[in-house]
Structure formats: structure tokens, C-alpha cells
Design a protein around this motif. Structure first.
Motif: not given
Length: 129
Positions: A13, A16, A19, A55-56, A59-60
Motif C-alpha cells: 500500500s 501506508t 505515511s 505498527c508498520y 500492517m505491511q
């Protein structure tokens, strides 16, 4: 698959990734702009970066792929995204550093923040909140 393969984005993404990179980049720029006496200690810096990177990571990376098929991994993802990552970021106290992101620190900062203060006071009214 190599160990580095697990760190590659599973479902890429760009928004994301951008960010997370922007937050870390702005944090680094703000640290460089801050006077040495105002800079946070290394523990606070590591705490912020660790919170953002956790968090990364959930999510990724492939962790996200596994969370789609394993309930306990999915719950671990929620734990990190809702509790552990934000708590680490909050413990690092990033607000003084965030003031340097936008140049709001210094003698002219009150004039720059006045419209935001008005908006904040408006949104904090009991009827609106």
C-alpha cells in the motif's frame, strides 16, 4: 523464503508506506532542528521509533497475511495496533517534537496556532463532542 522476505510488504500500500516514512522522516527532521538542550533522551526516541515500526510490521509484512488465516495472529495484530504501538508512541511524548515539524516552536508560534486553538475549543464543546 529468506528472513528478509518476511519483512517485505505482503499487500503493498503506497499510501501506508509513505505515511510511515513521512512520520519517521518528519520526526528525524524535527530532532535535527531542535536545540540540543530540548532534544529528548535516546530512550524516548527509541520508544517512538519502536512504536511506529511495530505498527508498520503488523500492517505491511507477512504478519498481515497470517492474520487473515490465524485467529490468534489476528488478535496479536489488534493488540499491537490498538494498544502496544500507540502506548509506546504516547510514552515517547512526541508533542514537543511535533511542534518542530511545522515550525510552530519559537516566537511566532502563537500567531500560527491561534486558528487551531479556536478550532480545538469549538470541537471540545460538550454538545459537539
Amino acid at each position: 523464503m529468506s528472513a528478509a522476505g518476511y519483512l517485505l510488504p505482503y499487500d503493498f500500500s503506497p499510501l501506508t508506506v509513505f505515511s510511515f516514512a513521512a512520520v519517521l522522516g518528519l520526526y528525524g527532521i524535527a530532532l535535527l532542528r531542535m536545540p540540543a538542550a530540548d532534544r529528548p533522551g535516546p530512550i524516548r526516541i527509541v520508544t517512538f521509533v519502536l512504536g511506529v515500526m511495530l505498527c508498520y510490521a503488523v500492517m505491511q509484512t507477512r504478519f498481515d497475511y497470517y492474520s487473515q488465516y490465524m485467529f490468534f495472529v489476528h488478535r496479536g495484530q489488534h493488540l499491537i495496533l490498538h494498544h502496544l504501538g500507540p502506548i509506546l508512541i504516547a510514552l515517547s511524548n512526541p508533542l514537543p517534537i511535533a511542534r518542530y515539524w511545522y515550525g510552530f516552536a519559537g516566537p511566532g508560534s502563537r500567531r500560527l496556532l491561534a486558528p487551531l486553538g479556536w478550532l480545538y475549543r469549538l470541537l471540545q464543546q460538550p454538545a459537539i463532542a
